[in-house]
Write a protein that holds these residues in place. Structure first.
Motif, PDB file in Angstrom:
ATOM      1  N   MET A  20     -49.765-105.040   6.284  1.00 48.02           N
ATOM      2  CA  MET A  20     -48.507-105.124   7.022  1.00 48.02           C
ATOM      3  C   MET A  20     -47.356-105.610   6.139  1.00 48.02           C
ATOM      4  O   MET A  20     -46.184-105.423   6.493  1.00 48.02           O
ATOM      5  CB  MET A  20     -48.654-106.050   8.237  1.00 48.02           C
ATOM      6  N   SER A  21     -47.680-106.190   4.993  1.00 46.36           N
ATOM      7  CA  SER A  21     -46.646-106.706   4.083  1.00 46.36           C
ATOM      8  C   SER A  21     -46.381-105.794   2.889  1.00 46.36           C
ATOM      9  O   SER A  21     -45.376-105.973   2.196  1.00 46.36           O
ATOM     10  CB  SER A  21     -47.064-108.093   3.563  1.00 46.36           C
ATOM     11  N   PHE A  22     -47.255-104.840   2.637  1.00 47.42           N
ATOM     12  CA  PHE A  22     -47.195-104.040   1.418  1.00 47.42           C
ATOM     13  C   PHE A  22     -45.860-103.299   1.271  1.00 47.42           C
ATOM     14  O   PHE A  22     -45.328-103.161   0.165  1.00 47.42           O
ATOM     15  CB  PHE A  22     -48.349-103.037   1.394  1.00 47.42           C
ATOM     16  N   GLY A  23     -45.320-102.836   2.380  1.00 48.39           N
ATOM     17  CA  GLY A  23     -44.058-102.100   2.324  1.00 48.39           C
ATOM     18  C   GLY A  23     -42.919-102.893   1.740  1.00 48.39           C
ATOM     19  O   GLY A  23     -41.957-102.327   1.204  1.00 48.39           O
ATOM     20  N   PHE A  24     -43.015-104.228   1.834  1.00 53.91           N
ATOM     21  CA  PHE A  24     -41.944-105.064   1.294  1.00 53.91           C
ATOM     22  C   PHE A  24     -41.840-104.932  -0.222  1.00 53.91           C
ATOM     23  O   PHE A  24     -40.795-105.202  -0.797  1.00 53.91           O
ATOM     24  CB  PHE A  24     -42.143-106.526   1.699  1.00 53.91           C
ATOM     25  N   PHE A 153     -45.289-109.777  -2.414  1.00 54.96           N
ATOM     26  CA  PHE A 153     -44.941-108.392  -2.716  1.00 54.96           C
ATOM     27  C   PHE A 153     -43.489-108.250  -3.161  1.00 54.96           C
ATOM     28  O   PHE A 153     -43.163-107.384  -3.978  1.00 54.96           O
ATOM     29  CB  PHE A 153     -45.219-107.506  -1.499  1.00 54.96           C
ATOM     30  N   ILE A 154     -42.621-109.101  -2.625  1.00 52.49           N
ATOM     31  CA  ILE A 154     -41.237-109.114  -3.096  1.00 52.49           C
ATOM     32  C   ILE A 154     -41.214-109.452  -4.580  1.00 52.49           C
ATOM     33  O   ILE A 154     -40.525-108.808  -5.375  1.00 52.49           O
ATOM     34  CB  ILE A 154     -40.402-110.119  -2.282  1.00 52.49           C
ATOM     35  N   GLY A 155     -41.990-110.468  -4.967  1.00 58.36           N
ATOM     36  CA  GLY A 155     -42.041-110.863  -6.370  1.00 58.36           C
ATOM     37  C   GLY A 155     -42.585-109.770  -7.262  1.00 58.36           C
ATOM     38  O   GLY A 155     -42.015-109.462  -8.311  1.00 58.36           O
ATOM     39  N   VAL A 156     -43.691-109.158  -6.845  1.00 60.58           N
ATOM     40  CA  VAL A 156     -44.288-108.091  -7.650  1.00 60.58           C
ATOM     41  C   VAL A 156     -43.317-106.921  -7.813  1.00 60.58           C
ATOM     42  O   VAL A 156     -43.104-106.411  -8.925  1.00 60.58           O
ATOM     43  CB  VAL A 156     -45.608-107.612  -7.014  1.00 60.58           C
ATOM     44  N   GLY A 157     -42.714-106.497  -6.705  1.00 57.45           N
ATOM     45  CA  GLY A 157     -41.780-105.373  -6.779  1.00 57.45           C
ATOM     46  C   GLY A 157     -40.577-105.682  -7.639  1.00 57.45           C
ATOM     47  O   GLY A 157     -40.138-104.849  -8.438  1.00 57.45           O
ATOM     48  N   ALA A 158     -40.045-106.898  -7.493  1.00 56.37           N
ATOM     49  CA  ALA A 158     -38.852-107.255  -8.245  1.00 56.37           C
ATOM     50  C   ALA A 158     -39.132-107.434  -9.727  1.00 56.37           C
ATOM     51  O   ALA A 158     -38.273-107.139 -10.562  1.00 56.37           O
ATOM     52  CB  ALA A 158     -38.237-108.531  -7.672  1.00 56.37           C
ATOM     53  N   VAL A 159     -40.330-107.928 -10.068  1.00 58.16           N
ATOM     54  CA  VAL A 159     -40.685-108.076 -11.482  1.00 58.16           C
ATOM     55  C   VAL A 159     -40.601-106.726 -12.185  1.00 58.16           C
ATOM     56  O   VAL A 159     -39.956-106.566 -13.227  1.00 58.16           O
ATOM     57  CB  VAL A 159     -42.115-108.645 -11.640  1.00 58.16           C
ATOM     58  N   ILE A 160     -41.244-105.755 -11.608  1.00 57.09           N
ATOM     59  CA  ILE A 160     -41.281-104.423 -12.230  1.00 57.09           C
ATOM     60  C   ILE A 160     -39.895-103.792 -12.211  1.00 57.09           C
ATOM     61  O   ILE A 160     -39.434-103.252 -13.215  1.00 57.09           O
ATOM     62  CB  ILE A 160     -42.302-103.528 -11.521  1.00 57.09           C
ATOM     63  N   ALA A 161     -39.221-103.880 -11.045  1.00 61.02           N
ATOM     64  CA  ALA A 161     -37.910-103.239 -10.923  1.00 61.02           C
ATOM     65  C   ALA A 161     -36.883-103.851 -11.867  1.00 61.02           C
ATOM     66  O   ALA A 161     -36.116-103.137 -12.518  1.00 61.02           O
ATOM     67  CB  ALA A 161     -37.418-103.340  -9.477  1.00 61.02           C
TER      68      ALA A 161
END
Length: 444
Positions: A20-24, A153-161
């Motif tokens: 339920m959080s993955f989309g973030f 997931f916010i952290g993971v996405g933002a690290v890469i982005a």
């Protein structure tokens, strides 16, 4: 009438909260690209340092208009297949992905500003229901964990982005371009971000399920017709109906987000001027500094992702108020320390503190708020709560550059001011009436 109740929700498994959080992660991929590269794109297209804050105003105004309306509509939506919040996840992901493709193809400053507005509107359509999703599906003792998983997931996405332009540059993609042109490394980062945004949100849409209203027929009769005038009238009446906890959180949020916008708006200029000694946006040195800002943003988001795994435990031991105070203080000290640094690499250490704060900012206020909200207006009040993120950004966008000029502040000194504001927000969090039990309930 309350058609849904979160009081007796069953505990969800780790993987259910994961799904339920993955989309973030996709949403933050879009926001990470926006936060790390928008000022760079504006500068490349001819904006000077004083103009950049006002160009950012599209984002907060959009959030203020969109989030309460989307929250209101999602509270009144139920589809047999799509559920309540997931239709908005999906629609927002499609629109945001298109905006991400358009952004690096902007050829004029006005075009980039317009696309930023479209991008932020689209991201808000997806993001606001995700906050209510946690309140809908999780019992009170799991909400901090639910918002912390979003933070992961916010952290993971933002690290890469945030690091993506530098990563692509390391693989040979050009990081410089002619005057007025967006470098290929930035351009391809946005294309990749569009794909990631869509796929991650689609994963949550397909793997998560929602609880239907307790009395579906009564729900449909009550919300059979939704008039546009009702949407706006009721959506914005929430400012006068806020629960006590929401009012107390308002001051915390204002100082928190004003401090963050000091960082986001001025970080590129602060680092390139203070540590790299240049203001020439076409120079190789400036672009190296701008790339390093992306790495620094990736650093704090990476720390946030890791710290999110520890935050629920910390909150259960110290309480959410004290936890928030300590985390915001770490972020404030991190920003202030940049002023005293001469080696750019040490900025990464400073951003560790910002990452700790960022985890708490994305988790603790929402967890405290969710426990004070009526279940059938969860999305609505979560949208109204966004006002206290929007207002400091509007103030920062309209007045921060003028304030800096009036006080004679350099960009690096604005970063220091942001750190002080985070620490003030931490102290204000001690005033919040957070009385919800964080310990798991034993089965009866």
């Amino acid at each position: 009438m309350t058609h849904t109740s979160v009081v007796n929700r069953p505990r969800l498994s780790f993987w259910q909260i994961w799904n339920m959080s993955f989309g973030f992660m996709g949403i933050q991929f879009g926001l990470g690209l926006q936060n790390a590269n928008t000022s760079r794109i504006f500068s490349t297209l001819g904006a000077n340092a004083d103009e950049i804050p006002i160009l950012w105003i599209a984002a907060p105004i959009t959030g203020m208009l969109v989030q309460p309306v989307i929250g209101y509509l999602s509270d009144r939506t139920w589809h047999t297949t799509w559920g309540r919040r997931r239709p908005f996840f999906f629609l927002g992901s499609v629109l945001a992905s298109l905006a991400l493709i358009l952004m690096p193809n902007s050829s004029e400053l006005w075009m980039a500003g317009t696309v930023l507005w479209l991008m932020d509107a689209s991201i808000n359509i997806s993001m606001e229901p995700f906050r209510a999703f946690v309140g809908d599906l999780l019992p009170s003792e799991q909400r901090t964990a639910g918002f912390a998983m979003q933070s992961f997931f916010i952290g993971v996405g933002a690290v890469i982005a945030s690091a993506l332009p530098a990563i692509l540059s390391a693989f040979g993609v050009s990081n410089t371009a002619d005057v007025g042109k967006i470098p290929d490394a930035v351009r391809w980062s946005y294309y990749i971000g569009a794909a990631v945004f869509f796929v991650c949100v689609l994963y949550t849409v397909l793997t998560s399920r929602e609880y239907p209203p307790e009395d579906l027929e009564a729900f449909r009769r009550e919300h059979a017709r939704v008039r546009l005038s009702d949407v706006f009238r009721e959506a914005y009446s929430g400012l006068f109906e806020m629960p006590k906890v929401m009012k107390q959180l308002a001051a915390v949020q204002f100082f928190t987000w004003f401090g963050l916008f000091c960082m986001w708006i001025f970080m590129t200029n602060a680092v390139t001027q203070h540590l790299y000694g240049t203001t020439d946006t076409q120079s190789k040195l400036y672009n190296e500094g701008a790339d390093f800002v992306g790495i620094a943003m990736a650093m704090y988001n990476g720390v946030a992702a890791l710290f999110a795994l520890f935050l629920p435990y910390m909150a259960s031991k110290l309480g959410r108020k004290v936890t928030h105070l300590l985390c915001l203080s770490a972020g404030g000290l991190g920003l202030i320390s940049i002023y005293f640094i001469e080696d750019p690499n040490l900025v990464l250490l400073s951003m560790t503190g910002v990452g700790i704060a960022w985890t708490s900012i994305l988790s603790i206020p929402y967890a405290m708020l969710a426990g004070s909200l009526p279940a059938d207006r969860m999305g609505f009040f979560m949208g109204v709560f966004n006002f206290f993120i929007v207002l400091p950004q509007v103030v920062a966008s309209l007045g921060l550059a003028a304030l800096a000029r009036f006080l004679g502040l350099q960009p690096i000194q604005v970063i220091v001011m942001g750190g002080v504001l985070l620490m003030i927000a931490g102290l204000l969090s001690l005033r919040i009436s957070d009385e919800e039990n964080l310990k798991p309930k034993l089965p009866s």
